[in-house]
Design a protein around this motif. Sequence first.
Motif, PDB file in Angstrom:
ATOM      1  N   ASP A   1       0.832  -1.204   0.000  1.00 21.20           N
ATOM      2  CA  ASP A   1       0.000   0.000   0.000  1.00 21.20           C
ATOM      3  C   ASP A   1       0.866   1.254   0.000  1.00 21.20           C
ATOM      4  OD1 ASP A   1      -2.251  -1.593   0.006  1.00 21.20           O
ATOM      5  OD2 ASP A   1      -2.691  -1.307   2.150  1.00 21.20           O
TER       6      ASP A   1
ATOM      7  N   VAL B   1       1.035   4.266  -2.847  1.00 19.13           N
ATOM      8  CA  VAL B   1       0.871   5.685  -2.527  1.00 19.13           C
ATOM      9  C   VAL B   1       2.088   6.471  -3.010  1.00 19.13           C
ATOM     10  CG1 VAL B   1       0.747   7.350  -0.624  1.00 19.13           C
ATOM     11  CG2 VAL B   1      -0.713   5.321  -0.610  1.00 19.13           C
TER      12      VAL B   1
ATOM     13  N   ASP C   1       1.972   6.892  -6.742  1.00 17.45           N
ATOM     14  CA  ASP C   1       0.965   7.896  -7.107  1.00 17.45           C
ATOM     15  C   ASP C   1       1.497   9.304  -6.881  1.00 17.45           C
ATOM     16  OD1 ASP C   1      -0.807   5.920  -7.835  1.00 17.45           O
ATOM     17  OD2 ASP C   1      -2.018   6.054  -5.983  1.00 17.45           O
TER      18      ASP C   1
END
Length: 100
Positions: free
Chosen positions: A79, A83, A86
């Motif tokens: 995760d 992130v 991104d």
Amino acid sequence: MTVAKGAVDAAHAAGAQAYAPTELRLANDKLTNAQRAMVDKDYTEALHLAEQAQTDAQLAIGKTQAAKASKAADEARADARTVQEDLERKARRVGAGGTQ
């Protein structure tokens, strides 16, 4: 005997079937043999097997908890990586004169 059964039940409830099946099977087998020894009035053997069943069940619980923690950590890292990727894409777009 009650403590050993409780430990085996706790191992089942913790999900040891998926993460520590060998230890759980050993605990179950030893608990069954301890119960047979009780029926046969071999109390020394019953105690010995019940203690072993409890130990095996506790090991199964420990291995299960460790495996679940490792899986959760892997998911958290994945995760965080997503992130970060991104954020890097957004930063490149902004740096290239694009919009958010």
